[in-house]
Design a protein around this motif. Structure first.
Motif, PDB file in Angstrom:
ATOM      1  N   LEU A   1       0.896  -1.153   0.162  1.00 14.00           N
ATOM      2  CA  LEU A   1      -0.040  -0.098  -0.090  1.00 14.00           C
ATOM      3  C   LEU A   1       0.827   1.384   0.085  1.00 14.00           C
ATOM      4  N   GLN A   2       1.989   1.285   0.842  1.00 15.99           N
ATOM      5  CA  GLN A   2       2.972   2.613   0.664  1.00 15.99           C
ATOM      6  C   GLN A   2       3.342   2.600  -0.578  1.00 15.99           C
ATOM      7  N   LYS A   3       3.803   1.601  -1.089  1.00 17.12           N
ATOM      8  CA  LYS A   3       4.356   1.691  -2.625  1.00 17.12           C
ATOM      9  C   LYS A   3       3.367   2.053  -3.667  1.00 17.12           C
TER      10      LYS A   3
ATOM     11  N   ILE B   1      -6.597  -1.444  -7.257  1.00 20.91           N
ATOM     12  CA  ILE B   1      -6.530  -2.501  -7.512  1.00 20.91           C
ATOM     13  C   ILE B   1      -4.837  -2.667  -7.372  1.00 20.91           C
ATOM     14  N   ILE B   2      -4.403  -3.646  -6.679  1.00 21.51           N
ATOM     15  CA  ILE B   2      -2.846  -3.609  -6.254  1.00 21.51           C
ATOM     16  C   ILE B   2      -2.411  -4.487  -7.298  1.00 21.51           C
TER      17      ILE B   2
ATOM     18  N   GLU C   1      -6.119  -3.074   5.713  1.00 19.72           N
ATOM     19  CA  GLU C   1      -5.923  -2.339   4.423  1.00 19.72           C
ATOM     20  C   GLU C   1      -5.934  -2.975   2.906  1.00 19.72           C
ATOM     21  N   LEU C   2      -5.909  -4.318   3.220  1.00 18.90           N
ATOM     22  CA  LEU C   2      -5.626  -5.348   1.892  1.00 18.90           C
ATOM     23  C   LEU C   2      -6.534  -6.403   2.136  1.00 18.90           C
ATOM     24  N   HIS C   3      -7.432  -6.764   0.828  1.00 15.57           N
ATOM     25  CA  HIS C   3      -8.400  -7.528   0.438  1.00 15.57           C
ATOM     26  C   HIS C   3      -8.104  -7.997  -0.875  1.00 15.57           C
TER      27      HIS C   3
ATOM     28  N   VAL D   1      -6.850  -5.747  -3.554  1.00 17.70           N
ATOM     29  CA  VAL D   1      -7.624  -4.517  -3.499  1.00 17.70           C
ATOM     30  C   VAL D   1      -7.018  -3.727  -2.114  1.00 17.70           C
ATOM     31  N   GLY D   2      -6.465  -2.445  -2.268  1.00 19.31           N
ATOM     32  CA  GLY D   2      -5.734  -1.572  -1.169  1.00 19.31           C
ATOM     33  C   GLY D   2      -6.922  -0.727  -0.946  1.00 19.31           C
TER      34      GLY D   2
END
Length: 181
Positions: A9-11, A36-37, A77-79, A107-108
């Motif tokens: 998420l930070q990236k 969407i990660i 924060e991540l799904h 998903v973040g």
């Protein structure tokens, strides 16, 4: 795993600090952010049990498409959102092919209420992932020796609203309160 999700998420930097809420006075980011990660094929199975005889069958197939959406929380924060698609093509002589696909996306999500997160996970994220899953299905059917099967577009937001209405109607029939308490 939770640390890995936070690193991702930070990236991604989901517009940190922008938006109407902006950073809090203490510098903490309170802006809602979603993205969407990554996306990936989680499982793919193609069965072609009557090949090569099935390539000669002339009667029109009965094609059955089953669809399911699932979500699981990996961290705050991540799904992971998963589309499960099962397609079978049957003729009078037997089954031509069966394709089972589990297509998923990470998903973040940051600073979203449950009322905002749930529709994204079960309506918007599937809408974003579907074209890619659709291509995997078309390629799998083509690679099995049949013309590519192009799934019709799906109105995920409409289906989500129908599911909510059906759930609320079921709760009302049971005498339970409907809506937010």
């Amino acid at each position: 795993m939770a640390d890995e999700g936070n690193d991702i998420l930070q990236k991604l930097d989901l517009d940190a600090g922008s938006g109407p809420d902006g950073p809090a006075p203490n510098g903490e980011d309170t802006s809602p952010a979603v993205g969407i990660i990554s996306q990936y094929v989680k499982d793919l199975s193609v069965e072609n049990p009557h090949a090569p005889e099935s390539f000669q069958w002339q009667d029109p197939p009965q094609v059955d498409v089953q669809f399911n959406i699932g979500s699981r929380t990996l961290s705050d924060e991540l799904h992971e959102v998963e589309l499960k698609i099962t397609i079978s093509s049957k003729h009078e002589a037997g089954t031509a092919f069966v394709v089972e696909l589990a297509y998923a996306g990470l998903v973040g999500m940051r600073n979203l209420s449950d009322d905002q997160a749930h529709p994204f996970l079960f309506a918007e994220a599937p809408r974003i992932l579907f074209p890619f899953a659709r291509r995997v299905v078309a390629d799998a059917v083509r690679d099995a020796g049949y013309p590519p099967l192009m799934l019709e577009p799906i109105d995920f937001n409409g289906l989500y609203m129908q599911q909510l209405a059906a759930r609320d109607a079921g709760l009302a029939e049971e005498g339970a309160p409907v809506g937010n308490a």
